[in-house]
Write a protein that holds these residues in place. Structure first.
Motif, mmCIF file in Angstrom:
data_model
loop_
_atom_site.group_PDB
_atom_site.id
_atom_site.type_symbol
_atom_site.label_atom_id
_atom_site.label_comp_id
_atom_site.label_asym_id
_atom_site.label_seq_id
_atom_site.Cartn_x
_atom_site.Cartn_y
_atom_site.Cartn_z
ATOM 1 N N ASP A 140 36.518 25.986 57.540
ATOM 2 C CA ASP A 140 36.476 24.995 56.471
ATOM 3 C C ASP A 140 37.434 23.851 56.804
ATOM 4 O O ASP A 140 38.649 24.014 56.748
ATOM 5 C CB ASP A 140 36.862 25.658 55.150
ATOM 6 C CG ASP A 140 36.693 24.700 53.977
ATOM 7 O OD1 ASP A 140 36.677 23.477 54.206
ATOM 8 O OD2 ASP A 140 36.588 25.184 52.839
ATOM 9 N N LEU A 141 36.862 22.699 57.128
ATOM 10 C CA LEU A 141 37.698 21.559 57.520
ATOM 11 C C LEU A 141 38.616 21.120 56.391
ATOM 12 O O LEU A 141 39.755 20.726 56.619
ATOM 13 C CB LEU A 141 36.811 20.387 57.940
ATOM 14 C CG LEU A 141 36.103 20.540 59.286
ATOM 15 C CD1 LEU A 141 35.134 19.403 59.485
ATOM 16 C CD2 LEU A 141 37.109 20.579 60.415
ATOM 17 N N ASN A 142 38.112 21.214 55.163
ATOM 18 C CA ASN A 142 38.935 20.785 54.028
ATOM 19 C C ASN A 142 40.162 21.679 53.889
ATOM 20 O O ASN A 142 41.280 21.199 53.718
ATOM 21 C CB ASN A 142 38.127 20.814 52.734
ATOM 22 C CG ASN A 142 36.886 19.934 52.825
ATOM 23 O OD1 ASN A 142 35.856 20.379 53.329
ATOM 24 N ND2 ASN A 142 37.000 18.708 52.390
ATOM 25 N N ALA A 143 39.931 22.990 53.977
ATOM 26 C CA ALA A 143 41.041 23.922 53.835
ATOM 27 C C ALA A 143 42.028 23.769 54.995
ATOM 28 O O ALA A 143 43.229 23.935 54.806
ATOM 29 C CB ALA A 143 40.523 25.359 53.783
ATOM 30 N N GLY A 167 31.948 21.954 51.636
ATOM 31 C CA GLY A 167 31.014 22.991 51.244
ATOM 32 C C GLY A 167 29.699 22.979 51.982
ATOM 33 O O GLY A 167 28.820 23.791 51.710
ATOM 34 N N GLU A 168 29.531 22.055 52.919
ATOM 35 C CA GLU A 168 28.271 21.979 53.654
ATOM 36 C C GLU A 168 28.532 22.229 55.133
ATOM 37 O O GLU A 168 29.561 21.815 55.660
ATOM 38 C CB GLU A 168 27.674 20.578 53.524
ATOM 39 C CG GLU A 168 27.535 20.110 52.102
ATOM 40 C CD GLU A 168 26.097 19.870 51.749
ATOM 41 O OE1 GLU A 168 25.350 19.389 52.613
ATOM 42 O OE2 GLU A 168 25.717 20.192 50.604
ATOM 43 N N PRO A 169 27.598 22.890 55.778
ATOM 44 C CA PRO A 169 27.769 23.072 57.215
ATOM 45 C C PRO A 169 27.723 21.732 57.941
ATOM 46 O O PRO A 169 26.907 20.870 57.612
ATOM 47 C CB PRO A 169 26.584 23.948 57.629
ATOM 48 C CG PRO A 169 25.643 23.946 56.494
ATOM 49 C CD PRO A 169 26.391 23.547 55.270
ATOM 50 N N VAL A 170 28.631 21.539 58.888
ATOM 51 C CA VAL A 170 28.634 20.315 59.684
ATOM 52 C C VAL A 170 27.650 20.495 60.823
ATOM 53 O O VAL A 170 27.687 21.471 61.539
ATOM 54 C CB VAL A 170 30.044 20.050 60.274
ATOM 55 C CG1 VAL A 170 30.010 18.852 61.212
ATOM 56 C CG2 VAL A 170 31.028 19.832 59.152
ATOM 57 N N ARG A 171 26.751 19.542 60.934
ATOM 58 C CA ARG A 171 25.745 19.661 61.995
ATOM 59 C C ARG A 171 26.372 19.476 63.354
ATOM 60 O O ARG A 171 27.193 18.601 63.565
ATOM 61 C CB ARG A 171 24.653 18.647 61.775
ATOM 62 C CG ARG A 171 23.661 19.264 60.829
ATOM 63 C CD ARG A 171 22.267 19.112 61.228
ATOM 64 N NE ARG A 171 21.570 18.825 59.963
ATOM 65 C CZ ARG A 171 21.037 17.664 59.729
ATOM 66 N NH1 ARG A 171 21.087 16.730 60.644
ATOM 67 N NH2 ARG A 171 20.438 17.451 58.590
ATOM 68 N N MET A 172 25.936 20.308 64.256
ATOM 69 C CA MET A 172 26.511 20.251 65.598
ATOM 70 C C MET A 172 25.581 19.561 66.579
ATOM 71 O O MET A 172 25.728 19.706 67.775
ATOM 72 C CB MET A 172 26.767 21.669 66.104
ATOM 73 C CG MET A 172 27.645 22.452 65.187
ATOM 74 S SD MET A 172 29.337 21.981 65.366
ATOM 75 C CE MET A 172 30.094 23.573 65.314
ATOM 76 N N SER A 173 24.596 18.880 66.071
ATOM 77 C CA SER A 173 23.607 18.311 66.976
ATOM 78 C C SER A 173 24.219 17.190 67.787
ATOM 79 O O SER A 173 25.080 16.449 67.311
ATOM 80 C CB SER A 173 22.425 17.771 66.193
ATOM 81 O OG SER A 173 22.701 16.479 65.700
ATOM 82 N N VAL A 183 30.984 30.307 65.141
ATOM 83 C CA VAL A 183 31.769 29.648 64.103
ATOM 84 C C VAL A 183 30.914 28.570 63.458
ATOM 85 O O VAL A 183 30.308 27.760 64.149
ATOM 86 C CB VAL A 183 33.023 28.978 64.706
ATOM 87 C CG1 VAL A 183 33.805 28.245 63.634
ATOM 88 C CG2 VAL A 183 33.891 29.998 65.404
ATOM 89 N N ARG A 184 30.851 28.608 62.137
ATOM 90 C CA ARG A 184 30.155 27.522 61.449
ATOM 91 C C ARG A 184 31.209 26.595 60.865
ATOM 92 O O ARG A 184 32.072 27.020 60.092
ATOM 93 C CB ARG A 184 29.281 28.067 60.308
ATOM 94 C CG ARG A 184 27.978 28.664 60.790
ATOM 95 C CD ARG A 184 26.933 28.616 59.710
ATOM 96 N NE ARG A 184 27.431 29.175 58.458
ATOM 97 C CZ ARG A 184 26.826 29.010 57.287
ATOM 98 N NH1 ARG A 184 25.719 28.295 57.209
ATOM 99 N NH2 ARG A 184 27.320 29.546 56.212
ATOM 100 N N VAL A 185 31.154 25.347 61.245
ATOM 101 C CA VAL A 185 32.129 24.392 60.728
ATOM 102 C C VAL A 185 31.614 23.842 59.404
ATOM 103 O O VAL A 185 30.469 23.401 59.304
ATOM 104 C CB VAL A 185 32.361 23.244 61.728
ATOM 105 C CG1 VAL A 185 33.358 22.254 61.178
ATOM 106 C CG2 VAL A 185 32.859 23.800 63.058
ATOM 107 N N MET A 186 32.458 23.926 58.373
ATOM 108 C CA MET A 186 32.057 23.508 57.025
ATOM 109 C C MET A 186 32.903 22.305 56.590
ATOM 110 O O MET A 186 34.101 22.241 56.859
ATOM 111 C CB MET A 186 32.285 24.641 56.028
ATOM 112 C CG MET A 186 31.591 25.933 56.372
ATOM 113 S SD MET A 186 29.800 25.872 56.185
ATOM 114 C CE MET A 186 29.659 25.953 54.389
ATOM 115 N N LYS A 187 32.256 21.393 55.909
ATOM 116 C CA LYS A 187 32.985 20.275 55.332
ATOM 117 C C LYS A 187 32.421 19.998 53.950
ATOM 118 O O LYS A 187 31.203 19.861 53.806
ATOM 119 C CB LYS A 187 32.850 19.035 56.220
ATOM 120 C CG LYS A 187 33.747 17.891 55.796
ATOM 121 C CD LYS A 187 33.806 16.816 56.864
ATOM 122 C CE LYS A 187 34.942 15.837 56.571
ATOM 123 N NZ LYS A 187 35.122 14.860 57.638
#
Length: 581
Positions: free
Chosen positions: A441-444, A398-404, A392-396
């Motif tokens: 998509d966190l916004n959605a 329109g940008e991927p949220v870094r998981m570091s 799963v890629r978390v987006m916020k």
RNA sequence: GCGCCCUUAGCUCAGUUGGAUAGAGCACGAGACUUCUAAUCUUGAGGCCGGUGGUUCGAAUCCACCAGGGCGCACCA
């Protein structure tokens, strides 16, 4: 109670086919009765004539025409006609459709429950190493596994939700050492802690803050007792303590996500009870274990490759690519051996159907584990399904949220839940086929619009409840005269409702809980469409002040809709809301 | 190099186990509504289903090969 209308009417089709073409019963299995994709084709369609054409040696269209004649005589079928290459399209009478509403209302949340199949299924999911709190990567598997188990339960299986605790391997030793450092720090022995850390082989692996309180608890419990003691004196104690604490953390995380398990099985206990030896003995007895040397993997030989004689399992006899080691060259068991034991244990507990929900990085593991299960089963019929959950890629924005970990953003599952809520996390995770990668998509997820499927479905339920509240929570709707329900939007909605039992069955069979989420989204769409129709034409609104009969009929429909939404959300583990705030 | 998963509208994705003219949402175009059940609604356009062969009454779906993306690849867990 299950009342799958499609299954019931399929029997009619089979009977009429038998009348028409006696004796051709072997093809009955492939005859299906499905909802039509397009409403102009009626309510249901059957492929019976297409399937029968070849064995009967007749033209499919001709069979379809005669089958249609027979079906049209059935009470409840308004129209049956041949179509396309040989389908028979069936249109039900409105009365027949409407008769399903009280069935839904009487069954309530149980509508769509499959008949008890008397089959035990074990669904194992999450099974994260007990070395820290859950992170986002665990989330999808947790939600998919939980929902899949719910779905199977609803479909009539006897389901056990299982968490397999990997508390026996090197990772929990590493955990104990990491905790020991925190323990020394809690005692104020920082220099000592640094000196210890420097000589840990491979370094201290778990540096997370979450171990600080664990170290403190140990300091309170044991004081200086272990401060200068050699490792062998404290390792077992601290490991056990730390694992228990980590499991507490994990259980809290799972609870926050509303994920539940029936059993937590300890790998350590299984090993201690001789489970591995027992499992390997079964394979040994079948001549599936041998001493041998594996070829180096093609194309990518590791630097330090050297041929080693090991104890191997003949996985290739069961479809795997190579035989797999069950003992290391030093004679100790491999992790795979423990996993064989884990599945053998499940089988011993009476599960001949097992499902493992795993992350995509375990994809290479599927074949060997299925091979092992087949081997263990011998002539039995045990079956292991593996549901792989892709990344799963978390987006916020329109940008991927870094998981570091360094950035400190969204490493832990809890952060995600705090941001959007457990219900949204669950629903959105289930809006995708699990074996495809997805974007979250966190916004959605927090939007209050149709973009957000959770909101859209919840809103439909809230609207239902709001109408029923406004009508004074009427009772006895199941006995209402429904003949006033004639609007196309109303009938469309009913058609959707009666498709629910069939969907449960198909989704369970395919092990695809995401279908439930899509169904609910479509159902919500149909309900909103009806609501909107009432906006343009006041005569279509649910509550008609001067018309108690119409009102009761519509309230029955609304109530049935809310029942199905609740039922579906229950499978997904999402709480239905009474109102939107 | 091998294995597994994926590739569908501009974007994010469905596609009911092989069915009819491949569907949603967003974005885009056009219209409606002045708050009445509006956290809007209706409608339009948008496609060589990654490619090429094959299987059959019929393929996005099954098979083979190819291309692109992801994951994994002795004894680790």
């Amino acid at each position: 109670m299950g009342s799958n209308l499609f299954a019931e009417l399929r029997v009619w089709v089979l009977q009429d086919v038998e009348t028409l073409l006696p004796g051709l019963t072997q093809m009955h299995a492939s005859i299906e009765l499905t909802p039509t994709r397009d409403a102009v084709h009626g309510d249901m369609a059957t492929n019976a004539a297409l399937v029968a054409a070849k064995p009967a040696g007749r033209n499919p269209r001709e069979i379809a025409a005669r089958l249609a004649e027979l079906l049209a005589k059935r009470e409840g079928i308004a129209k049956a006609e041949p179509a396309g290459p040989g389908f028979v399209n069936i249109t039900l009478t409105p009365e027949f459709l409407l008769r399903q509403l009280p069935v839904i209302l009487d069954a309530g949340i149980a509508y769509g429950n499959g008949a008890a199949k008397g089959q035990k299924i074990n669904v194992e999911y999450v099974s994260a190493n007990p070395t820290g709190p859950l992170h986002v990567g665990h989330c999808r598997g947790a939600v998919v596994g939980d929902a899949l188990a719910n779905l199977l339960q609803k479909a009539g299986y006897d389901v056990t939700k299982e968490y397999y605790v990997n508390d026996a391997g090197a990772q929990v030793v590493a955990l104990a050492r990491s905790v020991y450092v925190r323990y020394l720090q809690a005692l104020g022995r920082n220099l000592h802690a640094e000196a210890y850390a420097a000589q840990v082989p491979g370094g201290v692996q778990y540096g997370g803050e979450y171990l600080v309180p664990v170290g403190q608890s140990l300091a309170e419990l044991y004081g200086e007792m272990f401060a200068t003691a050699p490792e062998e004196q404290w390792l077992d104690t601290i490991r056990e303590f730390a694992v228990a604490k980590m499991l507490e953390l994990i259980r809290e995380d799972l609870a926050a996500l509303h994920v539940t398990h029936d059993v937590f099985t300890s790998e350590r206990e299984l090993v201690a009870a001789g489970g591995v030896e027992r499992a390997l003995q079964i394979l040994q007895d079948r001549g599936l274990i041998y001493e041998g040397t594996l070829e180096p993997p093609k194309g990518k030989t590791p630097e330090d490759w050297e041929p080693r004689e090991q104890t191997l399992f003949r996985a290739t006899q069961f479809g795997d690519d190579v035989d797999r080691p069950v003992k290391k060259s030093d004679g100790s068991n491999t992790y795979f051996a423990n996993d064989i034991a884990c599945h053998a244990d499940k089988m011993a507990r009476g599960f001949n159907a097992m499902i493992d929900v795993l992350g995509a990085d375990h994809g290479g593991y599927t074949k060997r584990m299925q091979a092992a299960v087949k081997a263990l089963a011998g002539n039995g019929d045990a079956r292991l399904d593996v549901v792989l959950c892709q990344i799963v890629r978390v987006m916020k924005n329109g940008e991927p949220v870094r998981m570091s970990k360094r950035a400190g953003t969204f490493v832990e599952l809890r952060d995600l839940i705090d941001e959007v809520g457990a219900d949204a996390v669950r629903f959105i995770m289930l809006m995708r086929k699990s074996d495809a990668q997805m974007e979250f998509d966190l916004n959605a997820a927090v939007a209050q619009t149709r973009d957000n499927p959770v909101f859209y479905v919840q809103y439909a339920h809230a609207r239902c409840r709001s109408v029923l509240r406004a009508a004074g929570e009427p009772s006895g709707l199941a006995a209402a005269d429904l003949s006033a329900l004639t609007a196309p939007e109303e009938l469309t909605l009913i058609r959707k409702l009666i498709a629910w039992p069939r969907l449960v069955e198909a989704a369970a069979l395919a092990r695809e809980p995401h279908r439930v989420a899509f169904f609910l989204y479509e159902l919500a769409g149909d309900f909103h469409a009806l609501w909107n129709a009432g906006r343009d034409d006041a005569a279509l609104r649910f509550i008609q002040a001067e018309k108690p009969i119409e009102t009761a009929a519509r309230l029955a429909l609304v109530s049935a809709t809310s029942v199905i939404i609740r039922s579906g959300l229950g499978v997904l583990g999402v709480k239905p809301v009474e109102e939107m705030r």
